[in-house]
Design a protein around this motif. Structure first.
Motif, PDB file in Angstrom:
ATOM      1  N   SER A   9      36.896  25.675 -23.275  1.00  0.00           N
ATOM      2  CA  SER A   9      37.497  27.008 -23.238  1.00  0.00           C
ATOM      3  C   SER A   9      38.571  27.091 -22.155  1.00  0.00           C
ATOM      4  CB  SER A   9      36.416  28.073 -22.999  1.00  0.00           C
ATOM      5  OG  SER A   9      35.704  27.826 -21.792  1.00  0.00           O
ATOM      6  N   GLY A  10      38.325  26.462 -21.016  1.00  0.00           N
ATOM      7  CA  GLY A  10      39.323  26.462 -19.950  1.00  0.00           C
ATOM      8  C   GLY A  10      40.576  25.710 -20.339  1.00  0.00           C
ATOM      9  N   THR A  11      40.410  24.598 -21.054  1.00  0.00           N
ATOM     10  CA  THR A  11      41.568  23.815 -21.486  1.00  0.00           C
ATOM     11  C   THR A  11      42.437  24.608 -22.452  1.00  0.00           C
ATOM     12  OG1 THR A  11      40.310  21.763 -21.217  1.00  0.00           O
ATOM     13  CG2 THR A  11      42.284  21.668 -22.597  1.00  0.00           C
ATOM     14  N   VAL A  12      41.821  25.305 -23.387  1.00  0.00           N
ATOM     15  CA  VAL A  12      42.590  26.112 -24.341  1.00  0.00           C
ATOM     16  C   VAL A  12      43.328  27.235 -23.623  1.00  0.00           C
ATOM     17  CG1 VAL A  12      42.436  27.591 -26.385  1.00  0.00           C
ATOM     18  CG2 VAL A  12      41.008  25.546 -26.230  1.00  0.00           C
ATOM     19  N   LEU A  13      42.665  27.843 -22.634  1.00  0.00           N
ATOM     20  CA  LEU A  13      43.300  28.928 -21.889  1.00  0.00           C
ATOM     21  C   LEU A  13      44.488  28.455 -21.061  1.00  0.00           C
ATOM     22  CD1 LEU A  13      40.160  30.925 -20.672  1.00  0.00           C
ATOM     23  CD2 LEU A  13      41.924  31.742 -22.251  1.00  0.00           C
ATOM     24  N   LEU A  14      44.498  27.182 -20.672  1.00  0.00           N
ATOM     25  CA  LEU A  14      45.637  26.658 -19.912  1.00  0.00           C
ATOM     26  C   LEU A  14      46.943  26.800 -20.686  1.00  0.00           C
ATOM     27  CD1 LEU A  14      44.210  23.320 -18.428  1.00  0.00           C
ATOM     28  CD2 LEU A  14      44.737  25.408 -17.173  1.00  0.00           C
ATOM     29  N   TRP A  15      46.838  26.808 -22.018  1.00  0.00           N
ATOM     30  CA  TRP A  15      48.035  26.795 -22.870  1.00  0.00           C
ATOM     31  C   TRP A  15      48.183  28.084 -23.676  1.00  0.00           C
ATOM     32  CZ3 TRP A  15      51.263  22.753 -22.132  1.00  0.00           C
ATOM     33  CH2 TRP A  15      50.742  21.630 -21.483  1.00  0.00           C
ATOM     34  N   GLU A  16      47.563  29.181 -23.215  1.00  0.00           N
ATOM     35  CA  GLU A  16      47.584  30.404 -24.016  1.00  0.00           C
ATOM     36  C   GLU A  16      48.988  30.949 -24.231  1.00  0.00           C
ATOM     37  OE1 GLU A  16      45.867  33.975 -22.419  1.00  0.00           O
ATOM     38  OE2 GLU A  16      46.043  33.253 -20.372  1.00  0.00           O
ATOM     39  N   ASP A  17      49.896  30.670 -23.301  1.00  0.00           N
ATOM     40  CA  ASP A  17      51.255  31.158 -23.498  1.00  0.00           C
ATOM     41  C   ASP A  17      51.947  30.456 -24.660  1.00  0.00           C
ATOM     42  OD1 ASP A  17      51.125  28.792 -21.991  1.00  0.00           O
ATOM     43  OD2 ASP A  17      53.133  29.102 -21.196  1.00  0.00           O
ATOM     44  N   SER A  18      51.392  29.326 -25.111  1.00  0.00           N
ATOM     45  CA  SER A  18      51.998  28.583 -26.219  1.00  0.00           C
ATOM     46  C   SER A  18      51.481  29.032 -27.578  1.00  0.00           C
ATOM     47  CB  SER A  18      51.729  27.079 -26.051  1.00  0.00           C
ATOM     48  OG  SER A  18      52.240  26.600 -24.828  1.00  0.00           O
ATOM     49  N   TRP A  19      50.292  29.649 -27.622  1.00  0.00           N
ATOM     50  CA  TRP A  19      49.742  30.012 -28.926  1.00  0.00           C
ATOM     51  C   TRP A  19      49.579  31.519 -29.137  1.00  0.00           C
ATOM     52  CZ3 TRP A  19      45.151  32.371 -27.860  1.00  0.00           C
ATOM     53  CH2 TRP A  19      44.389  31.910 -26.764  1.00  0.00           C
ATOM     54  N   ILE A  20      50.039  32.332 -28.195  1.00  0.00           N
ATOM     55  CA  ILE A  20      50.145  33.773 -28.462  1.00  0.00           C
ATOM     56  C   ILE A  20      51.513  34.001 -29.087  1.00  0.00           C
ATOM     57  CG2 ILE A  20      50.218  36.091 -27.463  1.00  0.00           C
ATOM     58  CD1 ILE A  20      48.287  35.182 -25.343  1.00  0.00           C
ATOM     59  N   LEU A  21      51.544  34.106 -30.382  1.00  0.00           N
ATOM     60  CA  LEU A  21      52.801  34.065 -31.119  1.00  0.00           C
ATOM     61  C   LEU A  21      53.270  35.441 -31.581  1.00  0.00           C
ATOM     62  CD1 LEU A  21      52.021  30.891 -33.272  1.00  0.00           C
ATOM     63  CD2 LEU A  21      53.249  31.030 -31.090  1.00  0.00           C
ATOM     64  N   LEU A  22      52.903  36.481 -30.850  1.00  0.00           N
ATOM     65  CA  LEU A  22      53.338  37.830 -31.214  1.00  0.00           C
ATOM     66  C   LEU A  22      54.822  38.007 -30.930  1.00  0.00           C
ATOM     67  CD1 LEU A  22      50.331  39.821 -29.696  1.00  0.00           C
ATOM     68  CD2 LEU A  22      50.731  39.338 -32.119  1.00  0.00           C
ATOM     69  N   GLU A  23      55.411  38.947 -31.647  1.00  0.00           N
ATOM     70  CA  GLU A  23      56.829  39.243 -31.439  1.00  0.00           C
ATOM     71  C   GLU A  23      57.065  39.727 -30.005  1.00  0.00           C
ATOM     72  OE1 GLU A  23      60.344  42.119 -33.307  1.00  0.00           O
ATOM     73  OE2 GLU A  23      58.328  42.105 -34.176  1.00  0.00           O
ATOM     74  N   GLY A  24      58.007  39.112 -29.322  1.00  0.00           N
ATOM     75  CA  GLY A  24      58.325  39.482 -27.955  1.00  0.00           C
ATOM     76  C   GLY A  24      57.564  38.703 -26.910  1.00  0.00           C
ATOM     77  N   ALA A  25      56.637  37.816 -27.326  1.00  0.00           N
ATOM     78  CA  ALA A  25      55.826  37.078 -26.361  1.00  0.00           C
ATOM     79  C   ALA A  25      56.666  36.131 -25.511  1.00  0.00           C
ATOM     80  CB  ALA A  25      54.731  36.298 -27.075  1.00  0.00           C
ATOM     81  N   ASN A  26      57.801  35.698 -26.038  1.00  0.00           N
ATOM     82  CA  ASN A  26      58.654  34.754 -25.314  1.00  0.00           C
ATOM     83  C   ASN A  26      59.839  35.429 -24.611  1.00  0.00           C
ATOM     84  OD1 ASN A  26      57.103  32.481 -26.106  1.00  0.00           O
ATOM     85  ND2 ASN A  26      58.128  32.480 -28.106  1.00  0.00           N
ATOM     86  N   ASP A  27      59.862  36.756 -24.593  1.00  0.00           N
ATOM     87  CA  ASP A  27      60.956  37.458 -23.940  1.00  0.00           C
ATOM     88  C   ASP A  27      60.891  37.277 -22.421  1.00  0.00           C
ATOM     89  OD1 ASP A  27      61.671  38.302 -26.428  1.00  0.00           O
ATOM     90  OD2 ASP A  27      61.062  40.401 -26.148  1.00  0.00           O
ATOM     91  N   ALA A  28      62.046  37.235 -21.790  1.00  0.00           N
ATOM     92  CA  ALA A  28      62.100  37.150 -20.329  1.00  0.00           C
ATOM     93  C   ALA A  28      61.640  38.482 -19.729  1.00  0.00           C
ATOM     94  CB  ALA A  28      63.522  36.830 -19.871  1.00  0.00           C
ATOM     95  N   PRO A  29      60.847  38.455 -18.672  1.00  0.00           N
ATOM     96  CA  PRO A  29      60.330  39.703 -18.090  1.00  0.00           C
ATOM     97  C   PRO A  29      61.416  40.497 -17.371  1.00  0.00           C
ATOM     98  CG  PRO A  29      59.703  37.843 -16.726  1.00  0.00           C
ATOM     99  CD  PRO A  29      60.345  37.264 -17.952  1.00  0.00           C
ATOM    100  N   THR A  30      61.246  41.815 -17.372  1.00  0.00           N
ATOM    101  CA  THR A  30      62.166  42.699 -16.676  1.00  0.00           C
ATOM    102  C   THR A  30      61.500  43.261 -15.435  1.00  0.00           C
ATOM    103  OG1 THR A  30      63.501  44.710 -16.850  1.00  0.00           O
ATOM    104  CG2 THR A  30      61.412  44.682 -18.030  1.00  0.00           C
ATOM    105  N   SER A  31      62.307  43.573 -14.427  1.00  0.00           N
ATOM    106  CA  SER A  31      61.783  44.190 -13.204  1.00  0.00           C
ATOM    107  C   SER A  31      62.290  45.616 -13.044  1.00  0.00           C
ATOM    108  CB  SER A  31      62.195  43.356 -11.985  1.00  0.00           C
ATOM    109  OG  SER A  31      63.610  43.235 -11.916  1.00  0.00           O
TER     110      SER A  31
END
Length: 342
Positions: A9-31
Motif C-alpha cells: 500500500s505504501g509503494t502504490v501511494l508513492l506514485w499516487e500523483d501518476s494515477w490520479i487521472l482527473l481533469e486538472g490533476a496535472n495543472d500547475a498550482p496557483t498561489s
C-alpha cells in the motif's frame, strides 16, 4: 503478511500523483489568494460541515475538500467540482492511505503499524547479523531460484540485506511518527522549550459572513513568501480558522507553518513559525517527507519503491514458507486418515 500489506500500500501511494487521472490533476498550482478563497467558497457550497481544504500543490493540481461525514470533493483551480465521493471507498488514494496508516482499524490499527515498525527494525538488524556469517554465498535475486525452503531462505536473506538500509529508514521514520514519545526521548538532548501560542476561544463562528478572501489575504501576510497548503475549520465554535503554510526550508509537503485567523474579522490572532523552533522540531519535520519520498526527487522515490516491493516479497515468501513448511512437517499420524476400528 501484515508487513507485506503495509509495504504494498505504501509503494502504490508513492506514485499516487501518476494515477490520479482527473481533469486538472496535472495543472500547475496557483498561489493567488483570491483564487484560493474562491475554492473555499465552492467547497463550503458543495456540502455542509466542511472540515478542511488541502490546496493544489506540485503533486496534484486539484484542491481536495474533506467534510465531517467522511465525504469529499476534488475542485479544479478555476472553481469547478471535478469529482465527489461519499466515503473513502470511492477514492483509491483515500482507502489506501487508511490501509497503510491505520490498517482500516482506526487508532488501534495505527498502534499496530507502529508495533510492526519496531518488529521490522528488529528483523532487519538481526537478519543482517545472521547474514554476515553466510556472506560468502551471497547472490542477489529479486525472485527465488526455486520454490524450495532452502532457496526461499537464501532469497530472503540476500534480498533482505540489500534492502536493509532502506528498510531501516522506512521503519524508523514510520515508527517515530506513530510513537512520537520515542523520537522525543531520542531527541531530548537537542530539545528546548517551545511554547505553542494560546488561541482565543471567544470568537464568532464561521458562517455566511466569513470573508474568505480577507481570511486568506491576511493569513498570507503572516508568511508572505510561503505557499498556502491547507485550511482547517475549527472543530468547535468560537475558535479561529487554521491555515497551514509551507516555507522554502520545510520538507513536509503541507508545511508546519500555521496562521490562525478570526472567522468574522479575518484578523490573524496567532501564528507558529517553525523557523523559530528548536533542532528537535526540525528533525521531526523530516520524518514524513523522507518516509513518503516527498523529497529527494525521482531517485529517492525509486529507492523507496524498491524498499516497499522488497518488503512485500520478504513478507509473502516468509509467510508462504512458514505455512507450507508447517503443513509439510506435520506428523504422518495427523495427515494419514485414521484406520477404522475392527
Amino acid at each position: 503478511m501484515m508487513l507485506a500489506v503495509i509495504g504494498l500500500s505504501g509503494t502504490v501511494l508513492l506514485w499516487e500523483d501518476s494515477w490520479i487521472l482527473l481533469e486538472g490533476a496535472n495543472d500547475a498550482p496557483t498561489s493567488n489568494t483570491a483564487q484560493l478563497a474562491k475554492a473555499i467558497e465552492v467547497a463550503v457550497e458543495t456540502a455542509p460541515e466542511l472540515s478542511r481544504v488541502t490546496f493544489a500543490g506540485e503533486e496534484i493540481g486539484l484542491h481536495q475538500a474533506i467534510y465531517a461525514d467522511g465525504s469529499g470533493a476534488y475542485i479544479a483551480q478555476e472553481g469547478i467540482v471535478v469529482d465527489r465521493w461519499s466515503g473513502i471507498w470511492e477514492r483509491p488514494e483515500l482507502w489506501l492511505f487508511e490501509l497503510h496508516h491505520y490498517l482500516l482499524m482506526g487508532e488501534v490499527g495505527k498502534t499496530i503499524t507502529g508495533v510492526l515498525g519496531i518488529i521490522l527494525l528488529a528483523f532487519t538488524i538481526t537478519g543482517a547479523i545472521l547474514w554476515w556469517r553466510t556472506k560468502q554465498t551471497f547472490r542477489f535475486r529479486l525472485w527465488p531460484a526455486r520454490y524450495t525452503a532452502s532457496a526461499i531462505v537464501r532469497h530472503h536473506r540476500d534480498l533482505g540485506v540489500v534492502a536493509s538500509p532502506l528498510l531501516l529508514i522506512a521503519a524508523a521514520t514510520g515508527t517515530m511518527m506513530v510513537f512520537p514519545a520515542i523520537s522525543s526521548a531520542l531527541l531530548s538532548p537537542v530539545t528546548t522549550a517551545d511554547p505553542k501560542p494560546e488561541l482565543p476561544t471567544d470568537l464568532a463562528s464561521v458562517g455566511r459572513s466569513t470573508d474568505w478572501a480577507a481570511v486568506m489575504a491576511n493569513a498570507q501576510s503572516a508568511f508572505p513568501s510561503a505557499a498556502a497548503r491547507r485550511l482547517m475549520l475549527p472543530p468547535t465554535p468560537e475558535e479561529p480558522i487554521a491555515i497551514r503554510f509551507r516555507q522554502d526550508f520545510e520538507w513536509t509537503p503541507n508545511g508546519r507553518s500555521y496562521a490562525w485567523v478570526a472567522p468574522r474579522t479575518g484578523i490573524v490572532v496567532a501564528k507558529d513559525d517553525p523557523a523559530m523552533g528548536d533542532t528537535a522540531s526540525a528533525v521531526v519535520e523530516k520524518f514524513y517527507p523522507i518516509h513518503a519520498a516527498k523529497v529527494g526527487g525521482i531517485l529517492w522515490r525509486i529507492s523507496m519503491t524498491f524498499a516497499g516491493l522488497a518488503l512485500v516479497l520478504l513478507g509473502l515468501f516468509a509467510s508462504w514458507s512458514f505455512w507450507t513448511g508447517k503443513f509439510n512437517n506435520r506428523p504422518e499420524s495427523i495427515l494419514r486418515p485414521a484406520k477404522a476400528a475392527p
